[in-house]
Scaffold this motif. Structure first.
Motif, PDB file in Angstrom:
ATOM      1  N   SER A 313       0.821  -1.211   0.000  1.00 26.39           N
ATOM      2  CA  SER A 313       0.000   0.000   0.000  1.00 26.39           C
ATOM      3  C   SER A 313       0.852   1.258   0.000  1.00 26.39           C
ATOM      4  N   LYS A 314       2.086   1.126   0.516  1.00 30.76           N
ATOM      5  CA  LYS A 314       2.997   2.272   0.527  1.00 30.76           C
ATOM      6  C   LYS A 314       3.683   2.457  -0.835  1.00 30.76           C
ATOM      7  N   LEU A 315       3.738   1.376  -1.615  1.00 31.47           N
ATOM      8  CA  LEU A 315       4.368   1.443  -2.935  1.00 31.47           C
ATOM      9  C   LEU A 315       3.361   1.773  -4.043  1.00 31.47           C
ATOM     10  N   ALA A 316       2.105   1.413  -3.807  1.00 26.85           N
ATOM     11  CA  ALA A 316       1.088   1.545  -4.845  1.00 26.85           C
ATOM     12  C   ALA A 316       0.983   2.943  -5.450  1.00 26.85           C
ATOM     13  N   PRO A 317       1.050   4.022  -4.641  1.00 23.82           N
ATOM     14  CA  PRO A 317       0.960   5.357  -5.251  1.00 23.82           C
ATOM     15  C   PRO A 317       2.074   5.641  -6.251  1.00 23.82           C
ATOM     16  N   LEU A 318       3.208   4.970  -6.090  1.00 20.08           N
ATOM     17  CA  LEU A 318       4.322   5.163  -7.017  1.00 20.08           C
ATOM     18  C   LEU A 318       4.152   4.319  -8.279  1.00 20.08           C
ATOM     19  N   ALA A 319       3.473   3.167  -8.136  1.00 23.19           N
ATOM     20  CA  ALA A 319       3.367   2.214  -9.245  1.00 23.19           C
ATOM     21  C   ALA A 319       2.080   2.335 -10.041  1.00 23.19           C
ATOM     22  N   THR A 320       1.217   3.221  -9.659  1.00 26.06           N
ATOM     23  CA  THR A 320      -0.085   3.304 -10.328  1.00 26.06           C
ATOM     24  C   THR A 320       0.030   3.619 -11.819  1.00 26.06           C
ATOM     25  N   GLY A 321      -0.789   2.907 -12.598  1.00 23.27           N
ATOM     26  CA  GLY A 321      -0.775   3.120 -14.036  1.00 23.27           C
ATOM     27  C   GLY A 321      -1.329   4.463 -14.457  1.00 23.27           C
ATOM     28  N   ASP A 322      -2.191   5.063 -13.624  1.00 17.05           N
ATOM     29  CA  ASP A 322      -2.745   6.374 -13.972  1.00 17.05           C
ATOM     30  C   ASP A 322      -1.642   7.425 -14.016  1.00 17.05           C
TER      31      ASP A 322
END
Length: 381
Positions: A313-322
């Motif tokens: 969950s801490k990495l997701a904002p960096l990896a988001t496709g949007d």
């Protein structure tokens, strides 16, 4: 959509081997340089590279454009197909199966040449109507479905009944063998220098080994995927027994690519070289090669700080496709998103048209294969 494109998926199914050609008297030129049956001579006047890929799909050159989220749309696929390669529409770029149908039909308005569709099957991460997407591909009778991630086994019969060939993008030899068992027509094998995803500890194997092993073990035709940007590499892949290559990043730096011009120019800069990538998400056993920038460096720093107890969950904002979509389409800021990139970025030097890029690769491959054949001499002993 998240950047995670490939996962370690097990396959089960029956082996459907492709017939292999019977031995023949060696021709004067290498077999892959013989003119293809019924093919028109290419514009540059050289011979045609004929392989199982070109014959199976009815394309002129053994070059596939890789699937690219937010980039693999009709304009991109049609440009590659019109150049004699195989353009690919990225299925999940379209929000619904019916949107994919519209994009397929839009692509047909831009080219009368064959093209394919890429579909990444990751239901745990991307809750999409995969059955619907595949149904559209079958109904529209697209020439090829490239599948990454999950098993295509449940779809093989339907696709084959519609005349659609199935290619599986395999991150490892074990995935390639299971894809073959599932009944695919071709296997695309990926080396570690490519924009790999889904890698686990021990999967750090380069193309020089993984391709040699794949062509020795597999009965279906093998395509070499990723980190390929030159005709020399195409020639090497064909000489090793592959039937074609997939090129992805290189098509980003073309005139027709539907991305911001700033990104194309950045890819072609001399300081952007083969060292300009990094591996992320290793702690999640989903090693993925991406462009090295502030976002990917931050991702690795966070993984290291979490020391094995990774909270995605801490990495997701960096990896988001949007975030990546905005980079491609709106901002052109290469430093503000995490995006797949192979080491072949170091081989990009200009921004040609798709036609010039494909023909340049083929010309160089022909030259290298002819030169290599000229080095074979009969022993007098």
């Amino acid at each position: 959509l998240l950047l995670l494109l490939l996962m370690a998926i097990d396959f089960q199914g029956e082996i459907l081997p492709s017939p292999r050609p019977s031995p023949a008297t060696p021709p004067t030129s290498p077999p892959c340089l013989r003119p293809a049956v019924g093919a028109r001579p290419p514009a540059h006047g050289a011979m045609v590279l004929r392989t199982a890929l070109t014959e199976m799909l009815g394309i002129e050159h053994p070059i596939i454009q890789g699937g690219m989220q937010h980039v693999g749309i009709a304009e991109m696929a049609a440009a590659v197909s019109n150049a004699g390669g195989l353009g690919i529409l990225t299925g999940l770029t379209q929000p619904t199966p019916e949107d994919l149908r519209k994009e397929i039909r839009r692509c047909r308005e831009m080219t009368d040449k064959p093209f394919g569709v890429n579909l990444t099957i990751l239901p745990a991460l991307i809750p999409a109507d995969y059955d619907g997407y595949v149904q559209v591909v079958a109904e529209e009778k697209v020439v090829l479905l490239e599948v990454a991630g999950g098993s295509p086994k449940k779809y093989i019969q339907m696709l084959h009944a519609a005349g659609v060939k199935v290619l599986h993008k395999s991150a490892t030899i074990r995935h390639a063998l299971k894809a073959q068992e599932a009944g695919v027509d071709l296997v695309e094998i990926v080396g570690y220098e490519a924009s790999i995803a889904g890698g686990q500890p021990g999967d750090e194997v380069g193309s020089w080994v993984v391709l040699a092993k794949a062509v020795a073990l597999l009965k279906v035709p093998v395509i070499h995927s990723g980190a390929t940007a030159t005709g020399r590499q195409l020639a090497a892949a064909l000489a090793m027994g592959a039937h074609g290559v997939t090129r992805t990043g290189g098509f980003l730096a073309t005139v027709e690519a539907p991305i911001r011009q700033e990104l194309k120019e950045h890819l072609a800069r001399p300081e952007v070289d083969e060292r300009s990538t990094t591996i992320v998400l290793c702690a999640l056993s989903n090693a993925t090669r991406v462009f090295k920038n502030d976002v990917s460096v931050k991702t690795n720093e966070l993984e290291k700080e979490m020391a094995g107890a990774v909270d995605f969950s801490k990495l997701a904002p960096l990896a988001t496709g949007d975030r990546t979509r905005k980079m491609w389409k709106e901002t052109g800021d290469w430093n503000d998103s995490m995006w797949s990139c192979s080491q072949s970025v170091g081989l990009i030097e200009d921004i040609p048209t798709c036609k010039d890029l494909v023909h340049r690769m083929v010309r160089e491959a022909e030259e290298r294969l002819e030169a290599a054949a000229g080095r074979i001499v009969r022993s007098k002993l």
